[in-house]
Design an enzyme around this catalytic site. Sequence first.
Site, PDB file in Angstrom:
ATOM      1  CG  ASP A  29      -2.077   0.963   1.079  1.00 48.04           C
ATOM      2  OD1 ASP A  29      -3.236   0.512   0.988  1.00 48.04           O
ATOM      3  OD2 ASP A  29      -1.819   2.194   1.062  1.00 48.04           O
ATOM      4  CG  HIS A  45     -12.670  -3.873 -12.645  1.00 48.41           C
ATOM      5  ND1 HIS A  45     -11.973  -2.908 -11.959  1.00 48.41           N
ATOM      6  CD2 HIS A  45     -13.980  -3.572 -12.481  1.00 48.41           C
ATOM      7  CE1 HIS A  45     -12.822  -2.057 -11.410  1.00 48.41           C
ATOM      8  NE2 HIS A  45     -14.053  -2.441 -11.716  1.00 48.41           N
ATOM      9  CB  THR A  94     -10.800   5.322  -1.396  1.00 47.22           C
ATOM     10  OG1 THR A  94      -9.670   4.460  -1.231  1.00 47.22           O
ATOM     11  CG2 THR A  94     -11.200   5.913  -0.061  1.00 47.22           C
ATOM     12  CG  HIS A  97      -9.684  -3.643  -8.921  1.00 47.09           C
ATOM     13  ND1 HIS A  97      -9.346  -3.742 -10.275  1.00 47.09           N
ATOM     14  CD2 HIS A  97      -9.293  -4.821  -8.372  1.00 47.09           C
ATOM     15  CE1 HIS A  97      -8.784  -4.922 -10.523  1.00 47.09           C
ATOM     16  NE2 HIS A  97      -8.739  -5.593  -9.370  1.00 47.09           N
ATOM     17  CG  HIS A  99      -8.759  -3.051  -2.353  1.00 48.27           C
ATOM     18  ND1 HIS A  99      -9.750  -2.404  -3.060  1.00 48.27           N
ATOM     19  CD2 HIS A  99      -8.563  -2.323  -1.235  1.00 48.27           C
ATOM     20  CE1 HIS A  99     -10.123  -1.327  -2.388  1.00 48.27           C
ATOM     21  NE2 HIS A  99      -9.429  -1.259  -1.269  1.00 48.27           N
TER      22      HIS A  99
HETATM   23  P1  AMP Z   1      -9.741   1.469   0.304  1.00 51.11           P
HETATM   24  O1  AMP Z   1      -9.754   2.864   0.877  1.00 51.11           O
HETATM   25  O2  AMP Z   1     -10.118   0.391   1.265  1.00 51.11           O
HETATM   26  O3  AMP Z   1     -10.519   1.413  -0.990  1.00 51.11           O
HETATM   27  O4  AMP Z   1      -8.215   1.140  -0.023  1.00 51.11           O
HETATM   28  C1  AMP Z   1      -7.525   1.702  -1.089  1.00 51.11           C
HETATM   29  C2  AMP Z   1      -6.068   1.663  -0.724  1.00 51.11           C
HETATM   30  O5  AMP Z   1      -5.314   1.841  -1.899  1.00 51.11           O
HETATM   31  C3  AMP Z   1      -5.621   2.759   0.263  1.00 51.11           C
HETATM   32  O6  AMP Z   1      -5.078   2.159   1.440  1.00 51.11           O
HETATM   33  C4  AMP Z   1      -4.566   3.539  -0.537  1.00 51.11           C
HETATM   34  O7  AMP Z   1      -3.482   3.956   0.261  1.00 51.11           O
HETATM   35  C5  AMP Z   1      -4.142   2.522  -1.564  1.00 51.11           C
HETATM   36  N1  AMP Z   1      -3.610   3.061  -2.808  1.00 51.11           N
HETATM   37  C6  AMP Z   1      -4.152   4.018  -3.591  1.00 51.11           C
HETATM   38  N2  AMP Z   1      -3.387   4.235  -4.674  1.00 51.11           N
HETATM   39  C7  AMP Z   1      -2.342   3.378  -4.581  1.00 51.11           C
HETATM   40  C8  AMP Z   1      -1.206   3.119  -5.397  1.00 51.11           C
HETATM   41  N3  AMP Z   1      -0.967   3.773  -6.540  1.00 51.11           N
HETATM   42  N4  AMP Z   1      -0.313   2.174  -4.983  1.00 51.11           N
HETATM   43  C9  AMP Z   1      -0.531   1.512  -3.820  1.00 51.11           C
HETATM   44  N5  AMP Z   1      -1.588   1.703  -3.022  1.00 51.11           N
HETATM   45  C10 AMP Z   1      -2.480   2.633  -3.395  1.00 51.11           C
HETATM   46 ZN    ZN Z   2     -10.006  -2.482 -11.813  1.00 50.64          ZN
END
Ligand code: AMP
Ligand code: ZN
Length: 112
Positions: A29, A45, A94, A97, A99
């Site tokens: 992350d 996706h 946020t 996709h 995760h």
């Molecule tokens: P969520 O808020 O649960 O949808 O998690 C999204 C996560 O993606 C957050 O913890 C962000 O810090 C992480 N994130 C967003 N953009 C990137 C990126 N380019 N590389 C790695 N992590 C990312």
């Molecule tokens: Zn995606």
Amino acid sequence: MDCIFCKIVNGEIPSKKVYEDDQVYAFHDISPLAPVHVLVIPKKHLSSVLAIGEEDVELIGRLHQAIGKVAKETGVDETGFRIISNTGTHGQQTVPHLHYHVIGGRQLEWKA
Ligand code: AMP
Ligand code: ZN
């Protein structure tokens, strides 16, 4: 598709890879909440757990197996860790996709 995690999977956006197989990708992350904070995603996706279909059941099994591999790879398998999949508005998702956050490397608290 204009999806940041799809772009990470296809290499358009750089990431720090932890694990990869034909169906799953895992990377650090960008804004870690703990010493270990890895995101494990399907290469396909899917917007969230709500989009998992009958045809994705094997994929989700593989993804969960990969979470175990990530835990071992990052050294949190013995001390423990947490898996979180934030979903929708109240879940504060946020990135749309699917995760799984794998968080560990320190004592965690439980404060939903
Ligand atoms: P969520 O808020 O649960 O949808 O998690 C999204 C996560 O993606 C957050 O913890 C962000 O810090 C992480 N994130 C967003 N953009 C990137 C990126 N380019 N590389 C790695 N992590 C990312
Ligand atoms: Zn995606």
